[in-house]
Motif scaffolding. Structure first.
Motif, short mmCIF file in Angstrom:
data_model
loop_
_atom_site.label_atom_id
_atom_site.label_comp_id
_atom_site.label_asym_id
_atom_site.label_seq_id
_atom_site.Cartn_x
_atom_site.Cartn_y
_atom_site.Cartn_z
N GLU A 259 0.83 -1.20 0.00
CA GLU A 259 0.00 0.00 0.00
C GLU A 259 0.87 1.26 0.00
O GLU A 259 0.55 2.23 -0.69
N ALA A 260 1.96 1.24 0.73
CA ALA A 260 2.86 2.40 0.76
C ALA A 260 3.51 2.63 -0.60
O ALA A 260 3.77 3.78 -0.98
N GLU A 261 3.76 1.56 -1.33
CA GLU A 261 4.48 1.64 -2.61
C GLU A 261 3.56 1.56 -3.83
O GLU A 261 4.04 1.60 -4.96
N GLY A 262 2.25 1.39 -3.60
CA GLY A 262 1.32 1.30 -4.71
C GLY A 262 1.48 0.04 -5.53
O GLY A 262 1.36 0.08 -6.75
N LEU A 263 1.75 -1.07 -4.87
CA LEU A 263 2.00 -2.34 -5.54
C LEU A 263 0.87 -3.32 -5.30
O LEU A 263 0.17 -3.25 -4.28
N ASP A 264 0.73 -4.27 -6.19
CA ASP A 264 -0.17 -5.39 -5.99
C ASP A 264 0.39 -6.25 -4.85
O ASP A 264 1.61 -6.38 -4.71
N TYR A 265 -0.49 -6.84 -4.09
CA TYR A 265 -0.04 -7.64 -2.94
C TYR A 265 0.80 -8.86 -3.33
O TYR A 265 1.51 -9.41 -2.50
N THR A 266 0.72 -9.27 -4.57
CA THR A 266 1.51 -10.42 -5.02
C THR A 266 2.92 -10.02 -5.46
O THR A 266 3.76 -10.89 -5.69
N ALA A 267 3.19 -8.74 -5.59
CA ALA A 267 4.48 -8.28 -6.12
C ALA A 267 5.69 -8.73 -5.30
O ALA A 267 6.69 -9.17 -5.89
#
Length: 94
Positions: free
Chosen positions: A69-77
């Protein structure tokens, strides 16, 4: 996000930066890994160390969610990146 070795290392560096900013977690990581503050700087270019950073973050779903969430990534990244770094291949026992 298409994941290759270079993008995995970049994501892991972002994870290290995020982890270093988490006062409650960085000490836990350093204690568990035996890394010093100097090691964090020196080993930031080592793909195996970056894999260890991702191994640590992926140990707890809450850490994964907070990082992504802090980095704007998908949780699977983080796991996708981990699989691209040394020692990250999925083990199939059957």
């Amino acid at each position: 996000m298409s994941m290759n070795r270079e993008s995995a290392e970049t994501l892991a560096l972002r994870a290290l930066g995020w982890l270093a900013a988490q006062e409650d977690l960085i000490g836990v990581f350093m204690g568990a890994s035996g890394a010093s503050a100097e090691d964090l700087r020196v080993q930031a270019r080592d793909p195996e160390f970056l894999g260890a950073v991702l191994d640590f973050i992926t140990m707890d779903d809450n850490w994964v969610v907070a990082f992504c969430e802090a980095e704007g990534l998908d949780y699977t990244a983080p796991m996708a990146a981990r699989q691209m770094l040394p020692g990250g291949a999925q083990v199939h026992w059957t």
